[in-house]
Design a protein around this motif. Structure first.
Motif, PDB file in Angstrom:
ATOM      1  N   TYR A   1       0.829  -1.210   0.000  1.00  0.00           N
ATOM      2  CA  TYR A   1       0.000   0.000   0.000  1.00  0.00           C
ATOM      3  C   TYR A   1       0.862   1.258   0.000  1.00  0.00           C
ATOM      4  O   TYR A   1       1.782   1.406   0.810  1.00  0.00           O
ATOM      5  CB  TYR A   1      -0.909   0.003   1.227  1.00  0.00           C
ATOM      6  CG  TYR A   1      -1.672   1.300   1.411  1.00  0.00           C
ATOM      7  CD1 TYR A   1      -2.811   1.563   0.660  1.00  0.00           C
ATOM      8  CD2 TYR A   1      -1.256   2.254   2.334  1.00  0.00           C
ATOM      9  CE1 TYR A   1      -3.515   2.750   0.822  1.00  0.00           C
ATOM     10  CE2 TYR A   1      -1.946   3.438   2.510  1.00  0.00           C
ATOM     11  CZ  TYR A   1      -3.082   3.683   1.743  1.00  0.00           C
ATOM     12  OH  TYR A   1      -3.762   4.858   1.917  1.00  0.00           O
TER      13      TYR A   1
ATOM     14  N   SER B   1      -4.977  -6.551  -6.756  1.00  0.00           N
ATOM     15  CA  SER B   1      -4.170  -5.335  -6.757  1.00  0.00           C
ATOM     16  C   SER B   1      -4.898  -4.218  -7.498  1.00  0.00           C
ATOM     17  O   SER B   1      -5.841  -4.451  -8.267  1.00  0.00           O
ATOM     18  CB  SER B   1      -2.812  -5.593  -7.411  1.00  0.00           C
ATOM     19  OG  SER B   1      -2.976  -5.912  -8.779  1.00  0.00           O
TER      20      SER B   1
ATOM     21  N   HIS C   1       0.219   5.696  -0.804  1.00  0.00           N
ATOM     22  CA  HIS C   1      -0.731   6.757  -1.128  1.00  0.00           C
ATOM     23  C   HIS C   1       0.032   8.076  -1.057  1.00  0.00           C
ATOM     24  O   HIS C   1       0.543   8.443   0.009  1.00  0.00           O
ATOM     25  CB  HIS C   1      -1.896   6.749  -0.125  1.00  0.00           C
ATOM     26  CG  HIS C   1      -3.111   7.466  -0.595  1.00  0.00           C
ATOM     27  ND1 HIS C   1      -4.279   7.493   0.132  1.00  0.00           N
ATOM     28  CD2 HIS C   1      -3.373   8.201  -1.702  1.00  0.00           C
ATOM     29  CE1 HIS C   1      -5.195   8.197  -0.509  1.00  0.00           C
ATOM     30  NE2 HIS C   1      -4.662   8.645  -1.620  1.00  0.00           N
TER      31      HIS C   1
ATOM     32  N   LYS D   1      -4.871   7.333  -9.923  1.00  0.00           N
ATOM     33  CA  LYS D   1      -4.196   8.622  -9.988  1.00  0.00           C
ATOM     34  C   LYS D   1      -5.202   9.652 -10.466  1.00  0.00           C
ATOM     35  O   LYS D   1      -6.091   9.356 -11.272  1.00  0.00           O
ATOM     36  CB  LYS D   1      -2.988   8.573 -10.919  1.00  0.00           C
ATOM     37  CG  LYS D   1      -3.294   8.128 -12.344  1.00  0.00           C
ATOM     38  CD  LYS D   1      -2.026   7.992 -13.160  1.00  0.00           C
ATOM     39  CE  LYS D   1      -2.310   7.468 -14.568  1.00  0.00           C
ATOM     40  NZ  LYS D   1      -1.075   7.282 -15.358  1.00  0.00           N
TER      41      LYS D   1
ATOM     42  N   SER E   1      -4.621   0.392  -8.577  1.00  0.00           N
ATOM     43  CA  SER E   1      -3.918   1.675  -8.545  1.00  0.00           C
ATOM     44  C   SER E   1      -4.891   2.771  -8.963  1.00  0.00           C
ATOM     45  O   SER E   1      -5.942   2.503  -9.560  1.00  0.00           O
ATOM     46  CB  SER E   1      -2.698   1.657  -9.476  1.00  0.00           C
ATOM     47  OG  SER E   1      -3.106   1.467 -10.817  1.00  0.00           O
TER      48      SER E   1
ATOM     49  N   ASP F   1      -1.968   9.963  -6.055  1.00  0.00           N
ATOM     50  CA  ASP F   1      -1.936   8.638  -6.664  1.00  0.00           C
ATOM     51  C   ASP F   1      -1.760   7.595  -5.573  1.00  0.00           C
ATOM     52  O   ASP F   1      -1.279   7.886  -4.470  1.00  0.00           O
ATOM     53  CB  ASP F   1      -0.848   8.528  -7.734  1.00  0.00           C
ATOM     54  CG  ASP F   1       0.536   8.323  -7.143  1.00  0.00           C
ATOM     55  OD1 ASP F   1       0.901   9.103  -6.235  1.00  0.00           O
ATOM     56  OD2 ASP F   1       1.246   7.396  -7.574  1.00  0.00           O
ATOM     57  N   SER F   2      -2.184   6.373  -5.863  1.00  0.00           N
ATOM     58  CA  SER F   2      -2.111   5.290  -4.887  1.00  0.00           C
ATOM     59  C   SER F   2      -1.938   3.961  -5.602  1.00  0.00           C
ATOM     60  O   SER F   2      -2.223   3.832  -6.803  1.00  0.00           O
ATOM     61  CB  SER F   2      -3.384   5.257  -4.030  1.00  0.00           C
ATOM     62  OG  SER F   2      -4.526   5.029  -4.839  1.00  0.00           O
ATOM     63  N   GLU F   3      -1.469   2.974  -4.839  1.00  0.00           N
ATOM     64  CA  GLU F   3      -1.324   1.617  -5.363  1.00  0.00           C
ATOM     65  C   GLU F   3      -1.354   0.638  -4.194  1.00  0.00           C
ATOM     66  O   GLU F   3      -1.047   0.996  -3.054  1.00  0.00           O
ATOM     67  CB  GLU F   3      -0.019   1.472  -6.142  1.00  0.00           C
ATOM     68  CG  GLU F   3       1.228   1.778  -5.331  1.00  0.00           C
ATOM     69  CD  GLU F   3       2.479   1.797  -6.182  1.00  0.00           C
ATOM     70  OE1 GLU F   3       3.270   0.840  -6.072  1.00  0.00           O
ATOM     71  OE2 GLU F   3       2.651   2.768  -6.946  1.00  0.00           O
ATOM     72  N   TYR F   4      -1.732  -0.594  -4.488  1.00  0.00           N
ATOM     73  CA  TYR F   4      -1.795  -1.631  -3.448  1.00  0.00           C
ATOM     74  C   TYR F   4      -1.787  -2.993  -4.130  1.00  0.00           C
ATOM     75  O   TYR F   4      -2.230  -3.140  -5.275  1.00  0.00           O
ATOM     76  CB  TYR F   4      -3.049  -1.467  -2.587  1.00  0.00           C
ATOM     77  CG  TYR F   4      -4.330  -1.341  -3.376  1.00  0.00           C
ATOM     78  CD1 TYR F   4      -5.044  -2.474  -3.767  1.00  0.00           C
ATOM     79  CD2 TYR F   4      -4.822  -0.094  -3.755  1.00  0.00           C
ATOM     80  CE1 TYR F   4      -6.219  -2.364  -4.510  1.00  0.00           C
ATOM     81  CE2 TYR F   4      -5.982   0.026  -4.502  1.00  0.00           C
ATOM     82  CZ  TYR F   4      -6.674  -1.113  -4.869  1.00  0.00           C
ATOM     83  OH  TYR F   4      -7.822  -1.006  -5.621  1.00  0.00           O
TER      84      TYR F   4
ATOM     85  N   THR G   1      -8.673   4.706 -12.458  1.00  0.00           N
ATOM     86  CA  THR G   1      -8.467   3.598 -11.527  1.00  0.00           C
ATOM     87  C   THR G   1      -8.280   2.301 -12.300  1.00  0.00           C
ATOM     88  O   THR G   1      -8.779   2.144 -13.416  1.00  0.00           O
ATOM     89  CB  THR G   1      -9.659   3.432 -10.563  1.00  0.00           C
ATOM     90  OG1 THR G   1     -10.835   3.098 -11.315  1.00  0.00           O
ATOM     91  CG2 THR G   1      -9.916   4.706  -9.779  1.00  0.00           C
TER      92      THR G   1
END
Length: 687
Positions: free
Chosen positions: A186, A219, A188, A223, A221, A208-211, A248
């Motif tokens: 994770y 999974s 963010h 932005k 992501s 932006d984020s990702e996991y 997304t």
């Protein structure tokens, strides 16, 4: 030292029913923890006071408090709010239900039952509420109007309305940097800037984020960017332009059985895994403007215009569905504070309309093991919602207010299959109405009683007409869902703290219920036989102990009781409606030191949940524990925190997507809740 109540006074929410005078004659108890900027207190206080004038249940969420921990999704924004069930499905999408709204919909996708606004302008349209524009770090607060109490916002849905308010140059730092990191990949990241430059102010944010996700193949992501610019022409005219854009990408792990959640919660549904199901959102755009004209006689006129484009690329099951959605909305509201027959009077007259643009439609392709084949079906979605509403608050006697209102709604829903053969067109045009009658009485400055009798109206989504068809190329007609709701409640401050208590009873007709009849195929939506939605919503925020120079100990609690069931259905009798726990409780006990350090423990508890309409099987009850440690600098520029989730690593079902009749079998209906997770973050605001 502040006097301390016996600990037993704070056990559970029974404390809500003990209403006393404020300690030592004070008008309010100091509650919770809040970072305050120079401009924000007035806005936050104004929002609370405005919603307190509604004769019904409301909430205001301060994002400065939410941001003292992980802020991954809308679930974190709506935590600790009575009457609100919000659970993540492991990605950006959440299952959101207020008073049973959208109770049976799958998490994510296009939500229903709650009318959603950004900065007082429409997001929800005839196609529902898409989730990809919900970036919580762009917000300063969220205003929740539960049930029929969103009336003045033109919201007629069973669950009410949520208005997500974005930062502006007046409450944002010239530069803010924030970074979150945690379990399972994770991350963010957020950077923003806001300033006031004479008569102009601006706010812009990049996030932006990702996991990696908890389940295998989950999974994702995201932005996006949010911005707004406001300008005050003079004391009587001001305008603001808004922009939101976000992309997304979510892999879909699918739902699991109860046995799998107990022993293999990180597994993905085999079908979803073999097909490589996913839901990329190519990019959603929301552009709006709101202009306010301040008129004579303490009145104002607000005009709004919104363009919203939200395409989807759904790769699920045995199909790929490319959807084009876009709509345009207009709003006009007139508000006046004055007198009527010598009594204080507040009047609101409003109009809003949202209309799909002609390009709204979809193409469906066959898909086998992630190999996309020939186009199998084209269909169009068209719809519009137009609401005209008028309401008045009249002070009959000192502190006794009568609220009256009437809304008219015109809905249009059209769906047509155009390929492989044209035909099967359904066109529905309906007028409906929603009257409202309410009372509120400020018995004391610290005690208010309220009640209302209201009607709600919710039309089906255009896509329901196609996917609920008994024959693949033949859409079907559906009726508007309506409900008549009686609500009684009270709120105030007492020696126990700030509290809120509401009871409601709704008789629902033609409820729009969504069900997965065959796994892997689209969900079907139908009008149900008569149902009942009733419940209790309660919250309590208490200052348990305080000593100057030493610190303070506080407790916040939220409890929701939900009883949703059929009324003598031919097949299911008085069965409970599946999908939502009857009892849902959240609490946080927190200690704050004068230096800015804080530590807290929290819990979330839910009772068992029925997983099918026949009530033949259920997901188990659960309780999870968490903890937070953090520091807010005295200058309010630095902030850091450690957020621990599910300390006991409890395995449980966070969301349930119901089936029709599972005949007592353990079918894959549930999304596993997050396991033990460790998250940390740091934020710096240059002021």
């Amino acid at each position: 030292m502040r006097p301390v109540l016996p600990p037993s006074s704070y056990l559970g929410l029974l404390a809500l029913f003990s209403i006393g005078q404020p300690a030592f004659g004070a008008s309010a108890i100091e509650l919770g923890q809040m970072l305050i900027t120079d401009a924000q207190p007035d806005e936050m206080d104004d929002a609370r006071e405005r919603l307190r004038s509604v004769p019904g249940a409301t909430n205001v969420v301060d994002l400065q408090q939410v941001e003292q921990g992980r802020v991954a999704s809308n679930q974190d924004v709506l935590a600790y709010q009575p009457g609100v069930f919000a659970q993540s499905a492991g990605n950006d999408g959440i299952k959101l239900s207020i008073r049973g709204s959208g109770i049976n919909r799958a998490p994510g996708a296009h939500g229903s039952g709650v009318y959603t606004l950004f900065d007082g302008l429409p997001l929800t349209g005839p196609g529902g509420t898409p989730y990809e524009l919900f970036e919580p770090l762009w917000l300063s607060r969220a205003e929740i109007m539960r049930g029929a109490n969103g009336f003045d916002a033109g919201a007629l849905a069973l669950g009410g309305a949520i208005n997500y308010v974005t930062h502006t140059g007046y409450d944002a730092a010239p530069l803010q940097l924030r970074y979150e990191i945690g379990s399972r990949g994770y991350q963010h990241r957020h950077v923003s800037s806001g300033q006031v430059l004479g008569d102009l102010d601006y706010y812009v944010a990049l996030t932006d984020s990702e996991y990696d996700g908890y389940q295998r193949h989950s999974s994702g992501s995201a932005k996006g960017v949010a911005a707004n610019v406001g300008y005050r022409f003079n004391a009587n005219v001001q305008t603001r332009f808004y922009l939101r854009y976000r992309e997304t990408e979510n892999q879909l792990a699918g739902r699991l059985t109860k046995e799998q959640i107990k022993h293999h919660p990180r597994a993905a549904n085999p079908g979803y895994l073999s097909r490589n199901d996913s839901r990329p959102q190519p990019g959603s755009t929301w552009i709006g403007n709101k202009t306010t004209f301040y008129l004579a006689d303490d009145a104002r006129l607000e005009a709004g215009l919104v363009y919203h484009d939200y395409p989807m690329d759904l790769r699920e099951g045995a199909m790929r569905l490319k959807v084009a959605y876009s709509d345009v909305s207009g709003t006009l509201n007139y508000l006046r504070h004055g007198t009527l027959f010598g009594h204080q009077s507040n009047t609101t007259v409003g109009w809003r309309t949202t209309k799909h643009l002609p390009n709204s439609g979809a193409s469906q392709f066959s898909r086998i093991n992630d190999v996309v084949g020939a186009r199998s079906r084209d269909f169009t979605y068209q719809g519009s919602d137009t609401v005209v509403h008028a309401s008045n608050d009249l002070e009959l006697l000192p502190d006794l207010w009568l609220t009256t209102g009437l809304a008219m709604i015109y809905t249009r829903r059209e769906s047509e299959v155009t390929y492989p053969a044209s035909g099967g067109r359904v066109s529905q045009h309906d007028w409906d109405y929603a009257p409202r009658l309410g009372m509120r009485y400020d018995l004391r400055p610290d005690l208010q009683l309220y009640g209302n009798l209201s009607r709600s109206v919710e039309p089906p989504h255009p896509w329901s007409l196609v996917w609920s068809a008994p024959v693949s190329n033949q859409p079907m007609k559906m009726r508007n869902q309506t409900a008549t709701t009686l609500e009684l409640g009270a709120r105030g401050d007492s020696v126990l703290g700030r509290w809120d208590l509401a009871w409601y009873y709704a008789q629902v007709r033609h409820e729009l219920l969504n069900v997965e009849v065959v796994q892997g195929l689209p969900f079907k939506e139908f009008n149900a036989s008569p149902t009942v939605h009733q419940g209790i919503e309660a919250s309590l925020q208490s200052l348990l102990w305080e000593r100057p120079g030493t610190g303070k100990l506080s407790l916040r609690q939220a409890y929701t009781f939900s009883d949703f069931h059929y009324r003598d259905d031919d097949t299911f009798g008085d069965n409970r409606l599946p999908g939502i726990p009857a009892h849902y409780y959240q609490a946080e006990l927190r200690y704050d030191w004068p230096s800015g350090f804080y530590a807290a423990v929290n819990t979330q508890m839910a009772s068992k949940v029925q997983v099918d309409y026949a009530n033949s099987y259920h997901a188990d009850a659960y309780a999870v524990l968490g903890a937070k440690l953090g520091w807010n600098s005295p200058k309010r520029d630095w902030q850091t925190w450690l957020d621990l989730r599910n300390l006991t690593n409890r395995r449980y079902a966070a969301t349930v997507t119901p089936g029709y009749d599972d005949a007592g079998l353990d079918i894959a209906r549930s999304t596993p809740g997050e396991a033990l997770g460790v998250y940390a973050g740091v934020s710096y605001s240059f002021r």
